[in-house]
Motif scaffolding. Structure first.
Motif, mmCIF file in Angstrom:
data_model
loop_
_atom_site.group_PDB
_atom_site.id
_atom_site.type_symbol
_atom_site.label_atom_id
_atom_site.label_comp_id
_atom_site.label_asym_id
_atom_site.label_seq_id
_atom_site.Cartn_x
_atom_site.Cartn_y
_atom_site.Cartn_z
ATOM 1 N N VAL A 148 32.741 -1.817 33.074
ATOM 2 C CA VAL A 148 33.230 -2.627 31.920
ATOM 3 C C VAL A 148 33.930 -3.759 32.438
ATOM 4 N N ILE A 149 33.255 -4.954 31.822
ATOM 5 C CA ILE A 149 33.840 -6.418 31.873
ATOM 6 C C ILE A 149 34.804 -6.712 30.856
ATOM 7 N N HIS A 150 36.034 -6.800 31.147
ATOM 8 C CA HIS A 150 36.989 -7.023 30.222
ATOM 9 C C HIS A 150 37.141 -8.516 29.933
ATOM 10 N N ARG A 151 37.015 -8.763 28.564
ATOM 11 C CA ARG A 151 37.232 -10.401 28.191
ATOM 12 C C ARG A 151 38.137 -10.327 26.851
ATOM 13 N N GLU A 152 37.756 -10.835 25.942
ATOM 14 C CA GLU A 152 38.730 -11.095 24.672
ATOM 15 C C GLU A 152 38.540 -10.562 23.442
#
Length: 331
Positions: free
Chosen positions: A319-323
């Motif tokens: 998972v690539i956590h952004r906003e």
């Protein structure tokens, strides 16, 4: 090779073992460097065709794909395979068939005539495939595909864990009313991501609500349509897991048209991490990354390892956590 030996004042056998990299314990480093310098000065290159006559194969790995080379994102599989091949002193020969069966057969025959070390049988999207019979005359590994007959190793993304961790990211933010917009329902990618979604909800003690799972085809349009349906429910979701980034982009558009904000009103998680789409998401999209480069690397390594069994190798999708994920509105 005779000229190199004369220039370096060594035997032709010494030149052979030095240039093949197998001189440890048989020639000194000083002698080896003298041979390399002579080869460089004379512009010597090994005759790979002659070598293949002796070994029965070339230092070439073939890659046959349906639409891999023309896909906007799966080209990273080619790069991963190419980098691994180069690291192991091999070259990658790639043919994109565009789904043409006749071209695929011709590509396989051409690669076999070149005595390739092995073939990566590759698909644009994760699905089950039947390996052409002729390809089995050499070492074959399926890449982003599963061999339906289990005759060859397969390297595929871990769709189930990816779907699980995408849903987990929304659960950890406090959401309990989580929808999913899936892709084509019968392919392994769709089946796995849905299984992961359901597993995460079950572990959290949440009952399944069929109304929250919407079919789709992975496109922008399916994201728009599904969000409109979800918002019309008596109890709309506070978060949505989209089966692809393209679907997520459609969801963004539909929510914006309704005057809703991400993640203030609804949180969104995608799947793919397509670099060609990243700049279109405002706020930046939290998504699950398909590890194409790592998959290509693993598959090429398996081609070169003839002892590896015909197993399915699952590659983790992080998972690539952004906003685009926040707590439910009001919390």
């Amino acid at each position: 090779m005779h000229d190199v030996a004369a220039s370096a004042d060594v035997s032709q056998a010494v030149v052979s073992i030095v240039l093949s990299g197998s001189y440890a314990g048989r020639a000194s480093e000083t002698t080896a460097q003298r041979v390399r310098d002579a080869a460089s000065e004379l512009g010597y290159r090994p005759n790979l065709q002659a070598k293949s006559l002796k070994t029965g194969r070339t230092e070439i790995i073939g890659l046959v794909g349906d639409e891999v080379a023309t896909s906007p994102f799966s080209g990273m599989m080619i790069k991963g395979a190419q980098d691994r091949a180069w690291q192991e002193h091999h070259t990658l020969m790639t043919v994109d068939t565009g789904g043409d069966d006749a071209l695929e057969r011709a590509a396989v025959e051409t690669m076999l005539s070149h005595q390739v070390h092995g073939i990566l049988y590759t698909a644009m999207f994760h699905r089950e495939v039947k390996i052409p019979r002729a390809a089995l005359d050499t070492r074959v590994v399926c890449l982003n595909a599963r061999d339906v007959e289990g005759r060859a190793p397969s390297v595929v993304p871990d769709e189930v864990t990816g779907g699980y961790e995408a849903t987990r990211a929304l659960l950890d933010a406090g959401h309990t009313r989580i929808a999913m917009i899936n892709i084509h329902s019968t392919i392994p990618a769709a089946v796995g991501r849905l299984e992961g979604y359901r597993r995460a909800l079950s572990e959290a003690g949440l009952a399944r609500d069929p109304a929250l799972v919407r079919p789709g085809d992975g496109t922008h349009r399916s994201g728009v349509d599904a969000v409109e349906d979800l918002l019309a429910l008596p109890s709309p979701p506070t978060a949505i897991f989209c089966g692809t980034d393209r679907t997520a982009l459609g969801a963004y558009q539909a929510l914006s048209a309704k005057g809703l904000e991400i993640p203030g009103d609804i949180s969104i998680v995608g799947f793919d991490d397509q670099d060609v789409l990243r700049d279109f998401f405002q706020p930046p999209l939290t998504t699950v990354q398909l590890p194409f480069a790592e998959m290509g690397d693993r598959a090429a390594a398996l081609v070169l390892d003839a002892s590896a069994p015909a197993e399915v190798h699952l590659i983790h999708c992080p998972v690539i956590h952004r906003e685009s994920v926040g707590p439910p509105k009001g919390r």
